[in-house]
Design a protein around this motif. Structure first.
Motif, PDB file in Angstrom:
ATOM      1  N   THR A  49     -16.100  34.356  -1.686  1.00 39.70           N
ATOM      2  CA  THR A  49     -15.997  33.781  -1.530  1.00 39.70           C
ATOM      3  C   THR A  49     -17.628  33.249  -1.110  1.00 39.70           C
ATOM      4  O   THR A  49     -18.365  32.373   0.426  1.00 39.70           O
ATOM      5  CB  THR A  49     -15.579  33.387   0.336  1.00 39.70           C
ATOM      6  OG1 THR A  49     -15.402  35.066   0.956  1.00 39.70           O
ATOM      7  CG2 THR A  49     -14.123  33.114  -0.540  1.00 39.70           C
ATOM      8  N   LYS A  50     -18.190  33.916  -1.153  1.00 38.82           N
ATOM      9  CA  LYS A  50     -20.738  33.318  -0.812  1.00 38.82           C
ATOM     10  C   LYS A  50     -20.470  32.147  -0.830  1.00 38.82           C
ATOM     11  O   LYS A  50     -19.735  31.024  -1.314  1.00 38.82           O
ATOM     12  CB  LYS A  50     -20.909  33.815  -1.743  1.00 38.82           C
ATOM     13  CG  LYS A  50     -20.895  34.009  -2.945  1.00 38.82           C
ATOM     14  CD  LYS A  50     -21.918  34.652  -3.830  1.00 38.82           C
ATOM     15  CE  LYS A  50     -22.306  33.957  -5.384  1.00 38.82           C
ATOM     16  NZ  LYS A  50     -22.195  34.897  -6.340  1.00 38.82           N
ATOM     17  N   THR A  51     -20.927  31.439   0.919  1.00 38.08           N
ATOM     18  CA  THR A  51     -21.785  30.137   0.803  1.00 38.08           C
ATOM     19  C   THR A  51     -20.645  29.412   1.190  1.00 38.08           C
ATOM     20  O   THR A  51     -20.673  28.341   1.740  1.00 38.08           O
ATOM     21  CB  THR A  51     -22.268  29.522   0.139  1.00 38.08           C
ATOM     22  OG1 THR A  51     -21.828  29.348  -1.302  1.00 38.08           O
ATOM     23  CG2 THR A  51     -22.676  30.257  -0.454  1.00 38.08           C
ATOM     24  N   LEU A  58      -8.922  31.843   4.929  1.00 35.65           N
ATOM     25  CA  LEU A  58      -7.555  30.848   4.963  1.00 35.65           C
ATOM     26  C   LEU A  58      -6.714  30.655   3.685  1.00 35.65           C
ATOM     27  O   LEU A  58      -5.291  31.117   3.527  1.00 35.65           O
ATOM     28  CB  LEU A  58      -7.681  30.128   6.289  1.00 35.65           C
ATOM     29  CG  LEU A  58      -7.935  31.055   7.433  1.00 35.65           C
ATOM     30  CD1 LEU A  58      -8.711  30.034   8.490  1.00 35.65           C
ATOM     31  CD2 LEU A  58      -7.274  32.105   7.901  1.00 35.65           C
ATOM     32  N   ALA A  59      -7.302  29.621   3.053  1.00 31.71           N
ATOM     33  CA  ALA A  59      -6.242  28.971   2.079  1.00 31.71           C
ATOM     34  C   ALA A  59      -6.381  29.943   1.025  1.00 31.71           C
ATOM     35  O   ALA A  59      -4.808  29.765   0.377  1.00 31.71           O
ATOM     36  CB  ALA A  59      -7.489  27.376   1.648  1.00 31.71           C
ATOM     37  N   ALA A  60      -7.297  30.752   0.188  1.00 30.63           N
ATOM     38  CA  ALA A  60      -6.854  31.727  -0.122  1.00 30.63           C
ATOM     39  C   ALA A  60      -5.479  32.262   0.064  1.00 30.63           C
ATOM     40  O   ALA A  60      -4.864  32.629  -0.464  1.00 30.63           O
ATOM     41  CB  ALA A  60      -7.934  32.407  -0.634  1.00 30.63           C
ATOM     42  N   ASP A  67      -8.201  40.100  -1.741  1.00 27.88           N
ATOM     43  CA  ASP A  67      -8.943  41.041  -2.362  1.00 27.88           C
ATOM     44  C   ASP A  67      -9.878  40.023  -2.038  1.00 27.88           C
ATOM     45  O   ASP A  67      -9.969  38.520  -2.981  1.00 27.88           O
ATOM     46  CB  ASP A  67      -9.031  41.894  -3.781  1.00 27.88           C
ATOM     47  CG  ASP A  67      -8.048  43.007  -3.920  1.00 27.88           C
ATOM     48  OD1 ASP A  67      -7.310  42.656  -3.945  1.00 27.88           O
ATOM     49  OD2 ASP A  67      -9.148  43.712  -2.827  1.00 27.88           O
ATOM     50  N   PHE A  68     -11.480  39.893  -1.293  1.00 32.37           N
ATOM     51  CA  PHE A  68     -12.135  38.860  -0.992  1.00 32.37           C
ATOM     52  C   PHE A  68     -13.259  40.013  -0.925  1.00 32.37           C
ATOM     53  O   PHE A  68     -14.162  41.271  -0.366  1.00 32.37           O
ATOM     54  CB  PHE A  68     -12.198  37.745   0.695  1.00 32.37           C
ATOM     55  CG  PHE A  68     -11.405  37.136   0.249  1.00 32.37           C
ATOM     56  CD1 PHE A  68     -11.236  36.242   0.128  1.00 32.37           C
ATOM     57  CD2 PHE A  68     -10.028  37.765   0.854  1.00 32.37           C
ATOM     58  CE1 PHE A  68      -9.520  35.104   0.384  1.00 32.37           C
ATOM     59  CE2 PHE A  68      -8.991  37.286   1.099  1.00 32.37           C
ATOM     60  CZ  PHE A  68      -8.450  35.169   0.536  1.00 32.37           C
ATOM     61  N   ARG A  93      -8.616  42.759   1.913  1.00 35.71           N
ATOM     62  CA  ARG A  93      -9.131  43.332   1.681  1.00 35.71           C
ATOM     63  C   ARG A  93     -10.863  43.510   1.279  1.00 35.71           C
ATOM     64  O   ARG A  93     -10.850  42.370   0.623  1.00 35.71           O
ATOM     65  CB  ARG A  93      -9.134  44.641   0.315  1.00 35.71           C
ATOM     66  CG  ARG A  93      -8.037  45.288   1.121  1.00 35.71           C
ATOM     67  CD  ARG A  93      -7.093  46.103  -0.666  1.00 35.71           C
ATOM     68  NE  ARG A  93      -7.021  45.455  -1.584  1.00 35.71           N
ATOM     69  CZ  ARG A  93      -5.318  45.199  -1.823  1.00 35.71           C
ATOM     70  NH1 ARG A  93      -5.016  46.333  -1.154  1.00 35.71           N
ATOM     71  NH2 ARG A  93      -4.993  44.690  -2.829  1.00 35.71           N
ATOM     72  N   TRP A  94     -11.718  43.656   1.743  1.00 32.04           N
ATOM     73  CA  TRP A  94     -13.045  43.159   1.491  1.00 32.04           C
ATOM     74  C   TRP A  94     -13.661  44.557   0.922  1.00 32.04           C
ATOM     75  O   TRP A  94     -13.903  45.306   0.723  1.00 32.04           O
ATOM     76  CB  TRP A  94     -13.915  43.219   2.947  1.00 32.04           C
ATOM     77  CG  TRP A  94     -13.300  42.310   3.774  1.00 32.04           C
ATOM     78  CD1 TRP A  94     -12.352  42.401   5.308  1.00 32.04           C
ATOM     79  CD2 TRP A  94     -13.477  40.760   4.271  1.00 32.04           C
ATOM     80  NE1 TRP A  94     -12.488  41.373   6.292  1.00 32.04           N
ATOM     81  CE2 TRP A  94     -13.047  40.308   5.018  1.00 32.04           C
ATOM     82  CE3 TRP A  94     -13.819  39.682   2.862  1.00 32.04           C
ATOM     83  CZ2 TRP A  94     -12.571  38.932   5.829  1.00 32.04           C
ATOM     84  CZ3 TRP A  94     -13.728  38.387   3.671  1.00 32.04           C
ATOM     85  CH2 TRP A  94     -12.860  38.288   4.746  1.00 32.04           C
ATOM     86  N   HIS A  95     -14.671  43.256  -0.510  1.00 30.25           N
ATOM     87  CA  HIS A  95     -15.859  43.916  -0.926  1.00 30.25           C
ATOM     88  C   HIS A  95     -17.265  43.535  -1.448  1.00 30.25           C
ATOM     89  O   HIS A  95     -17.122  42.270  -1.092  1.00 30.25           O
ATOM     90  CB  HIS A  95     -14.581  44.084  -2.653  1.00 30.25           C
ATOM     91  CG  HIS A  95     -13.929  43.698  -3.005  1.00 30.25           C
ATOM     92  ND1 HIS A  95     -13.944  45.220  -3.856  1.00 30.25           N
ATOM     93  CD2 HIS A  95     -12.699  43.239  -2.463  1.00 30.25           C
ATOM     94  CE1 HIS A  95     -11.970  45.184  -4.109  1.00 30.25           C
ATOM     95  NE2 HIS A  95     -11.796  44.583  -3.066  1.00 30.25           N
TER      96      HIS A  95
END
Ligand SMILES: *Cc1c(COP(=O)(O)O)cnc(C)c1O
Length: 252
Positions: A49-51, A58-60, A67-68, A93-95
């Motif tokens: 989701t960069k930029t 939220l939509a995803a 996982d983002f 879950r953040w990466h």
């Protein structure tokens, strides 16, 4: 304290577009897995989701994505704070997938599932120190520059093998596997040898540095494949694919 106001959801057409793109990407992932005789459940889609505004997260999420990934640590923290303000921290879950500047290493110790981009010994030492200072351990992947392009980050395959003993001595890092970025090519088939090589390196590491002897060495994951080449990466063994454009559209 008043609860934060709800972050505005993107308009319905935009949300539907993201949901449809996600469904298409997941179907293509499953088809690639099945071509390779692999279980699609063994492959995690990291939505990059960069930029993008938080509304795209939220939509995803609404479309079942968990996982983002972000490539800059400040932007990752911004999104983490937005998620917390919405009470959504448990759902995500953040990466961290991009290179980390040494002076910002402290910021990489956070509520993140996985850091994909340990790309040089110095950053490994910094992360280990900062994790220790905060009483934590970090799950990381080692980034490998398989293609040898000078514009790419990561250990060369030779440097990787030579440096792993030193990395394994840093006991606040858990090494979960390897990550690579393939060269940008017209035909994704041209990236296949790069992915294949990363898999060979992982198998090599499993033999030379087995978890039974090196408890913080786990060597499970191959983070490889982006919008242009994820199907080939899955055929070659990817367990994590990092995809932005195919889900959220082109970045400006
Ligand atoms: C931006 C980015 C991606 C996603 O790229 P797309 O081509 O938009 O799918 C994957 N990995 C890293 C490290 C990135 O910076």
């Amino acid at each position: 304290m008043d609860p934060s106001p709800a972050y505005p959801l993107p308009d319905r057409a935009h949300r539907e577009r993201i949901a449809a793109n996600l469904a298409r990407v997941r179907a293509r992932m499953a088809a690639a897995a099945s071509r390779a005789g692999r279980d699609p459940a063994a492959i995690t889609l990291v939505a990059v989701t960069k930029t993008r505004p938080f509304g795209d997260v939220l939509a995803a999420l609404e479309a079942g994505q968990q996982d983002f990934g972000e490539n800059r640590v400040e932007e990752l923290w911004e999104k983490v704070h937005q998620a917390e303000a919405q009470g959504l921290q448990q759902a995500i879950r953040w990466h961290l997938i991009g290179t980390i500047q040494s002076r910002k290493s402290r910021l990489a110790v956070g509520p993140f599932a996985l850091i994909h981009s340990v790309d040089r010994p110095k950053i490994a030492r910094r992360l280990d120190r900062d994790a220790r200072n905060q009483g934590k351990s970090l799950d990381v992947l080692i980034e490998v520059n398989v293609s040898g392009e000078t514009t790419k980050h990561g250990f060369s395959p030779e440097a990787l093998m030579a440096t792993v003993p030193e990395l394994l001595a840093l006991d606040h890092l858990r090494y979960r596997g390897l990550m690579t970025m393939a060269p940008l090519v017209e035909d994704p088939e041209e990236a296949r040898p790069v992915f294949r090589r990363l898999r060979e390196l992982l198998l090599d590491l499993r033999e030379r540095f087995p978890p039974e002897r090196y408890p913080q060495a786990q060597w499970e994951h191959l983070s490889m494949g982006m919008t242009n080449d994820f199907e080939v990466a899955i055929e070659e063994g990817a367990t994590l694919v990092r995809i932005g454009t195919a889900i959220f559209g082109p970045r400006s």
